[in-house]
Scaffold this active site. Structure first.
Site, PDB file in Angstrom:
ATOM      1  N   ILE A  53       0.692  -1.395  -0.207  1.00 48.93           N
ATOM      2  CA  ILE A  53      -0.273   0.130  -0.302  1.00 48.93           C
ATOM      3  C   ILE A  53       1.608   1.096  -0.126  1.00 48.93           C
ATOM      4  CG2 ILE A  53      -1.791  -1.204   1.378  1.00 48.93           C
ATOM      5  CD1 ILE A  53      -1.625   0.137   3.347  1.00 48.93           C
ATOM      6  N   ASP A  54       0.334   2.423  -0.132  1.00 45.80           N
ATOM      7  CA  ASP A  54       0.816   3.502  -0.403  1.00 45.80           C
ATOM      8  C   ASP A  54       1.717   4.565   1.002  1.00 45.80           C
ATOM      9  OD1 ASP A  54       0.455   3.432  -3.230  1.00 45.80           O
ATOM     10  OD2 ASP A  54      -0.982   5.162  -2.862  1.00 45.80           O
TER      11      ASP A  54
END
Length: 249
Positions: free
Chosen positions: A71-72
């Site tokens: 995930i970012d």
């Protein structure tokens, strides 16, 4: 010269579940998942190397041990990592077949319908390599979403269920629809002031100054790679998003 192999670092982890095959963590916003350009240490990989003491899968290469999905940096929430190659392969297969359930909570600009599906193709932006964009030549991205709460007709809390896992999928799809995520500095809305009126100045200022994209990986469920048991995990909203929501209550 910079070593291609990340070093173990004693970084605290919020561990939700762990056994000899997998580890599930609640990643804070601001932490990069694995080393890369501009982020050589203090990543989730550095923390996992220290905590797991060499028991991470090697399929992702020396710079990404144990990393099955990402995930970012500025997205918070649940991640599962593999502690051996067999578990990595089994989890990767589930991601590839889209049998893993992933749910996110996001706060977006504007009023939004009660529920819907976004289905379009996503590829790397041709001019800005840090961005993705909607392109007929991209890979299919499918997001099911439903409205959780409307905030004074200026923003909306939504729940997104991913059927695919393209890079920046939620961010780029809702930006393309005109409902950019609050705090997103990459897919920002240049016309934010259209939401501003004399009655919502304080709310508008709070939203426009939120320091990261308001996106949280809330739910993850999959089959355990060795026992085949259904595993399901939830992550509570972090304080910064909770505080933003509480402003409207």
């Amino acid at each position: 010269p910079i070593s291609a192999k990340p070093e173990p670092q004693n970084i605290p982890l919020d561990i939700i579940y762990e056994d000899q095959d997998i580890i599930v963590v609640n990643k804070p916003a601001g932490m990069v998942v694995h080393p890369g350009f501009g982020n050589q240490d203090q990543t989730l990989v550095n923390a996992l190397l220290y905590h797991c003491k060499g028991t991470l899968s090697g399929i992702g290469g020396v710079s990404r041990p144990g990393i099955v999905h990402r995930i970012d940096k500025d997205t918070s929430g649940i991640l599962v990592s593999a502690k051996n190659d067999y578990s990595h392969l089994k989890l990767s297969t589930q991601f590839k077949e889209h049998s893993i359930t992933r749910s996110y909570l996001a706060i977006v600009w504007g009023v939004i319908n009660k529920k819907g599906v976004i289905e379009n193709n996503i590829s790397r932006h041709p001019y800005n390599r840090k961005k993705m964009h909607i392109s007929k030549n991209g890979k299919l991205g499918i997001t099911h979403w439903k409205l959780k709460q409307n905030f004074s007709n200026i923003a909306s809390l939504i729940e997104c269920n991913l059927k695919t896992g393209r890079t920046h999928q939620i961010r780029v799809q809702f930006a393309n629809n005109g409902n950019h995520l609050i705090g997103d500095k990459v897919y920002y809305n240049p016309k934010k002031k259209r939401y501003l009126n004399k009655n919502n100045q304080n709310i508008f200022n709070l939203l426009i100054n939120f320091p990261r994209q308001a996106l949280h990986a809330k739910h993850l469920s999959f089959l355990h790679p060795t026992t085949n048991e259904k595993m399901s995990f939830e992550s509570e909203l972090p304080d910064d998003i909770n505080n933003l929501i509480s402003f409207f209550i």
